[in-house]
Design a protein around this motif. Structure first.
Motif, mmCIF file in Angstrom:
data_model
loop_
_atom_site.group_PDB
_atom_site.id
_atom_site.type_symbol
_atom_site.label_atom_id
_atom_site.label_comp_id
_atom_site.label_asym_id
_atom_site.label_seq_id
_atom_site.Cartn_x
_atom_site.Cartn_y
_atom_site.Cartn_z
ATOM 1 N N CYS A 138 80.110 -36.164 80.168
ATOM 2 C CA CYS A 138 81.299 -36.910 80.298
ATOM 3 C C CYS A 138 82.078 -37.690 79.360
ATOM 4 O O CYS A 138 83.209 -37.428 78.926
ATOM 5 C CB CYS A 138 81.303 -37.766 81.490
ATOM 6 N N GLU A 139 81.472 -38.332 78.618
ATOM 7 C CA GLU A 139 81.866 -39.079 77.488
ATOM 8 C C GLU A 139 82.328 -38.303 76.347
ATOM 9 O O GLU A 139 83.551 -38.731 75.731
ATOM 10 C CB GLU A 139 80.551 -40.290 76.698
ATOM 11 N N GLU A 140 81.804 -37.284 75.948
ATOM 12 C CA GLU A 140 82.126 -36.170 74.856
ATOM 13 C C GLU A 140 83.690 -35.754 75.434
ATOM 14 O O GLU A 140 84.822 -35.760 74.678
ATOM 15 C CB GLU A 140 81.273 -35.338 74.575
ATOM 16 N N ASN A 141 83.623 -35.188 76.577
ATOM 17 C CA ASN A 141 84.949 -34.705 76.986
ATOM 18 C C ASN A 141 86.035 -35.523 77.106
ATOM 19 O O ASN A 141 87.252 -35.339 76.858
ATOM 20 C CB ASN A 141 84.595 -34.000 78.435
ATOM 21 N N VAL A 142 85.859 -36.642 77.788
ATOM 22 C CA VAL A 142 86.891 -37.592 78.048
ATOM 23 C C VAL A 142 87.301 -38.199 76.599
ATOM 24 O O VAL A 142 88.587 -38.593 76.703
ATOM 25 C CB VAL A 142 86.465 -38.712 79.159
ATOM 26 N N GLY A 143 86.315 -38.473 75.843
ATOM 27 C CA GLY A 143 86.662 -38.897 74.579
ATOM 28 C C GLY A 143 87.586 -38.107 73.788
ATOM 29 O O GLY A 143 88.780 -38.798 73.042
#
Length: 215
Positions: free
Chosen positions: A118-123
């Motif tokens: 999630c964090e990489e994608n949303v970042g």
């Protein structure tokens, strides 16, 4: 900010590293060279301590640089633990805050903490939007929370018109986004509130809401 070591070494913000009988505080212009030389001699004599202090200072700098921006303040992650509809409402509000400042780590914690990607994608999603663009999430109003069979839902409104609901469920004693709603956002690389802004800006490709792209 002062950092103290076991040898009475002090680092003050805006000052150089010094030790022993070298006291660094308000450095007088004429003494700058002398103080720097003393600091260099101390660093060579105490390489391990100097290295450790440097790592501590650098670690602090890295930690404070997690979010893309700081406008509007930080994100309160603790709201997911609040019971009842009020906790769900506060969680939705903090999701909006995370989107405003571009805090991907907090956004993922609030919406779907079990998704490691999630964090990489949303970042990436947040980085593609300017701070001014993300600030438009504040134009989206949040309605009162309503209890459902599976959890709580809140209506999102744009200029007083209903746009769609955000659904939250209790999982592991905390609030998080309904998995179906989260799945849509992940598939479409969109935020909850940013998807509404995208729609109004005619940039929405797909999402969890069906919203007219004209004002």
């Amino acid at each position: 900010m002062n950092i103290h070591s076991g040898r009475s070494t002090t680092i003050r913000q805006g000052a150089v590293v010094a030790g022993g009988d070298a006291h660094v505080g308000d450095v007088v212009h004429g003494d700058k060279i002398t103080v720097v030389r003393k600091a260099q001699r101390w660093a060579f004599a105490n390489p391990l301590l100097a290295g450790g202090l440097a790592v501590a200072v650098l670690s602090g700098s890295i930690w404070t640089g997690v979010s893309l921006g700081s406008g509007g303040g930080g994100v309160d992650r603790s709201v997911v633990d609040e019971a009842g509809p009020g906790g769900a409402l506060h969680t939705v509000q903090q999701i909006r805050s995370a989107e405003r400042i571009g805090d991907a780590a907090s956004w993922c914690y609030l919406t779907q903490p079990g998704d490691e990607a999630c964090e990489e994608n949303v970042g990436t999603v947040f980085a593609a939007k300017s701070a001014a663009y993300r600030s438009r999430v504040d134009d989206v109003a949040i309605g009162e929370p309503e209890e459902t069979d599976s959890g709580v839902q809140t209506m999102l409104r744009w200029e007083g018109e209903d746009q769609g609901t955000v659904r939250l469920v209790r999982s592991g004693g905390r609030w998080q986004l309904n998995s179906t709603d989260y799945g849509w956002l992940k598939l479409c690389s969109a935020g909850v509130f940013l998807s509404l802004v995208d729609a109004r800006s005619q940039e929405l490709q797909c999402g969890m809401f069906k919203i007219p792209t004209t004002s």
